[in-house]
Design a protein around this motif. Structure first.
Motif, PDB file in Angstrom:
ATOM      1  N   ILE A   1       0.843  -1.207   0.000  1.00  0.00           N
ATOM      2  CA  ILE A   1       0.000   0.000   0.000  1.00  0.00           C
ATOM      3  C   ILE A   1       0.870   1.246   0.000  1.00  0.00           C
ATOM      4  CG2 ILE A   1      -1.613   1.368   1.390  1.00  0.00           C
ATOM      5  CD1 ILE A   1      -2.878  -1.297   2.273  1.00  0.00           C
ATOM      6  N   ASN A   2       1.932   1.230   0.785  1.00  0.00           N
ATOM      7  CA  ASN A   2       2.842   2.379   0.840  1.00  0.00           C
ATOM      8  C   ASN A   2       3.489   2.626  -0.528  1.00  0.00           C
ATOM      9  OD1 ASN A   2       4.431   4.376   2.488  1.00  0.00           O
ATOM     10  ND2 ASN A   2       6.109   3.100   1.714  1.00  0.00           N
ATOM     11  N   SER A   3       3.842   1.529  -1.220  1.00  0.00           N
ATOM     12  CA  SER A   3       4.435   1.644  -2.546  1.00  0.00           C
ATOM     13  C   SER A   3       3.452   2.278  -3.529  1.00  0.00           C
ATOM     14  CB  SER A   3       4.871   0.270  -3.044  1.00  0.00           C
ATOM     15  OG  SER A   3       5.375   0.346  -4.361  1.00  0.00           O
ATOM     16  N   GLU A   4       2.172   1.860  -3.461  1.00  0.00           N
ATOM     17  CA  GLU A   4       1.161   2.427  -4.354  1.00  0.00           C
ATOM     18  C   GLU A   4       0.899   3.897  -4.027  1.00  0.00           C
ATOM     19  OE1 GLU A   4      -0.017   1.001  -6.999  1.00  0.00           O
ATOM     20  OE2 GLU A   4       1.138  -0.817  -6.560  1.00  0.00           O
ATOM     21  N   VAL A   5       0.945   4.235  -2.732  1.00  0.00           N
ATOM     22  CA  VAL A   5       0.778   5.651  -2.340  1.00  0.00           C
ATOM     23  C   VAL A   5       1.931   6.479  -2.898  1.00  0.00           C
ATOM     24  CG1 VAL A   5       0.759   7.262  -0.386  1.00  0.00           C
ATOM     25  CG2 VAL A   5      -0.616   5.175  -0.290  1.00  0.00           C
ATOM     26  N   ASP A   6       3.148   5.912  -2.837  1.00  0.00           N
ATOM     27  CA  ASP A   6       4.294   6.620  -3.437  1.00  0.00           C
ATOM     28  C   ASP A   6       4.077   6.825  -4.927  1.00  0.00           C
ATOM     29  OD1 ASP A   6       5.611   6.843  -1.050  1.00  0.00           O
ATOM     30  OD2 ASP A   6       6.812   5.014  -1.335  1.00  0.00           O
ATOM     31  N   ARG A   7       3.543   5.781  -5.599  1.00  0.00           N
ATOM     32  CA  ARG A   7       3.265   5.909  -7.030  1.00  0.00           C
ATOM     33  C   ARG A   7       2.259   7.038  -7.283  1.00  0.00           C
ATOM     34  NH1 ARG A   7       3.690   2.648 -11.435  1.00  0.00           N
ATOM     35  NH2 ARG A   7       4.356   0.882 -10.195  1.00  0.00           N
ATOM     36  N   LEU A   8       1.183   7.078  -6.472  1.00  0.00           N
ATOM     37  CA  LEU A   8       0.197   8.160  -6.596  1.00  0.00           C
ATOM     38  C   LEU A   8       0.842   9.522  -6.391  1.00  0.00           C
ATOM     39  CD1 LEU A   8      -3.006   6.858  -4.738  1.00  0.00           C
ATOM     40  CD2 LEU A   8      -2.866   7.615  -7.112  1.00  0.00           C
ATOM     41  N   ASN A   9       1.682   9.598  -5.388  1.00  0.00           N
ATOM     42  CA  ASN A   9       2.341  10.871  -5.079  1.00  0.00           C
ATOM     43  C   ASN A   9       3.243  11.310  -6.233  1.00  0.00           C
ATOM     44  OD1 ASN A   9       3.075  13.028  -3.140  1.00  0.00           O
ATOM     45  ND2 ASN A   9       5.095  12.046  -3.218  1.00  0.00           N
TER      46      ASN A   9
END
Length: 474
Positions: free
Chosen positions: A293-301
């Motif tokens: 989830i943290n990786s996907e949030v980084d992608r969104l960011n």
């Protein structure tokens, strides 16, 4: 007054005024010259007539031979009654007395105006004058002695009314004005009817413009001929095509943004639901899912940050902090930051430059652009490959070339790689963590520096990206 806004009526009024005003301006000049011509012609005619009479009186010696006075008097009256002669003949002796008058009105009276006085005193041999108080022309010619040409015996004064000249000129003036008005009106009418050839295609073009304004971008004008209207139609068609491209690009951009944002959001949703709807989930799975989830949030960011960067770069007036910068130092600093990324794939980072290069740039913006190129080269170069960064310059421009031994880009895709979210291989791009916006940001940044970017690539052999930047920004 709605009719006044019509192009045809405007052209009618314009052509009417353009033709009528010059007529009105030049007509008085023309009439003035005609008046001068006719007056001068009349002066010559009457002066010639007065000279003829003076010569006849001299030859008859009527002023010295008193015995023939009766005949002389009747002779003068006869001249005044000759067919075609429309004037009055007065003969004045040397003392200023009228001794003969074709009108038999002023005989015995004296006449001593300036013209007669000058003629008697030999100051003027012959002259013509027009009385200001009435439309009368007088020709004064001296009568000389037959035996002694230096002796003046009297003068001949021929007077004629010239009102017929002014009457004729008045009629001609009215005809000229009427002809001018008629000609101007005719020109206006012709422009009114022929203007339909201009207004019809313009009205048709306006209909297409209105349709485009209403969102119907698939409009195209049928072009006929090669005149200015045809050029306007070509410009309109080109504009419509450009608007269609922009609209297509906008829709594709929105679709790509939605897709790019939806992918990590969908992954986050799946991961969170897996945790929510499972019982007795081990801590290790929580940790693994939260890392994903943290990786996907980084992608969104990253996607949102790149989008915001593009929005700022697309502004009409982007603030540029231009300073003279050492391009060598800036490039080496970028390479230093990217060494850990290259080492993970055992990729050689090679830097080449033969001299110090100083350029006027916005260091922050150009650093981001060059970093994107080098980072892409590392990402798309297989393990054990090589990435070479070369700096060159002349008196006007500096070049930064990024060469790699990577997977390369197909020929038909090289012209599209700077488009937003464009991917030659979407699966590969996601694996490397890119947003599909890096090259768009690089391209826009280079253009802001009045530079250019070129790509040479061959699949399976690698790519060369070359950035050209002016050394001095004007």
């Amino acid at each position: 007054m709605k009719w006044f806004h019509s192009l045809r009526w405007r052209l009618f009024i314009l052509f009417f005024l353009v033709s009528f005003l010059p007529f009105m301006f030049f007509s008085p000049i023309l009439m003035g010259r005609m008046e001068s011509y006719y007056i001068e012609q009349s002066k010559h005619d009457w002066l010639r007539e007065a000279n003829r009479i003076s010569i006849q009186i001299t030859q008859g010696n009527y002023l010295k031979d008193q015995s023939s006075y009766t005949y002389f008097e009747s002779y003068i009256k006869g001249l005044g009654k000759e067919k075609g002669f429309d004037g009055r003949i007065v003969v004045v002796d040397r003392l200023g007395y009228i001794i003969a008058d074709s009108a038999a009105a002023d005989k015995g009276h004296t006449i001593m105006n300036k013209q007669v006085f000058d003629a008697l005193n030999k100051e003027e041999s012959a002259q013509v004058f027009i009385r200001e108080d009435q439309e009368v022309m007088s020709a004064v010619v001296p009568i000389v002695d037959k035996e002694n040409k230096d002796e003046v015996l009297g003068t001949v004064v021929v007077t004629a009314y010239i009102n017929d000249i002014y009457d004729s000129l008045g009629e001609m003036r009215n005809q000229v004005y009427l002809l001018s008005l008629f000609t101007s009106f005719l020109i206006g009418l012709l422009s009114f009817f022929t203007s339909s050839f201009i207004s019809r295609p313009l009205k048709l073009l306006m209909k297409f413009v209105q349709k485009i304004t209403n969102g119907q971008l698939d409009q195209k004008v049928d072009i006929k001929g090669k005149d200015e209207i045809a050029e306007l139609g070509n410009a309109f068609n080109h504009m419509a095509e450009q608007l269609q491209r922009v609209e297509h690009s906008r829709q594709e951009f929105v679709s790509n943004v939605s897709h790019e944002l939806k992918t990590p959001l969908s992954s986050i949703k799946v991961l969170t639901e897996s945790l929510l709807f499972q019982e007795n989930v081990p801590v290790e799975m929580y940790q693994e899912f939260f890392m994903d989830i943290n990786s996907e949030v980084d992608r969104l960011n990253n996607i949102i940050s790149d989008l915001l960067t593009l929005v700022r770069l697309d502004q009409t007036e982007v603030p540029m902090n231009i300073k003279t910068t050492n391009l060598n130092d800036m490039t080496q600093a970028i390479l230093k930051r990217l060494i850990p990324l290259a080492k993970k794939k055992d990729i050689k980072l090679i830097y080449q430059s033969h001299k110090e290069i100083f350029v006027d740039i916005d260091e922050v913006k150009l650093t981001l652009a060059i970093s994107n190129l080098i980072e892409n080269a590392i990402k798309y170069t297989p393990e054990g490959g090589e990435v070479r960064v070369i700096l060159q310059s002349d008196l006007q421009d500096a070049w930064v070339s990024v060469e790699d031994t990577g997977i390369g880009i197909a020929k038909d895709e090289q012209s599209k790689i700077f488009e937003r979210f464009y991917r030659t291989d979407k699966t590969r791009n996601r694996e490397t963590g890119g947003t599909g916006l890096g090259l768009s940001i690089t391209y826009r940044t280079v253009i802001m520096h009045n530079g250019s970017i070129q790509v040479e690539s061959e699949e399976g052999k690698g790519s060369i990206f070359t950035v050209q930047i002016p050394i001095r920004q004007i």
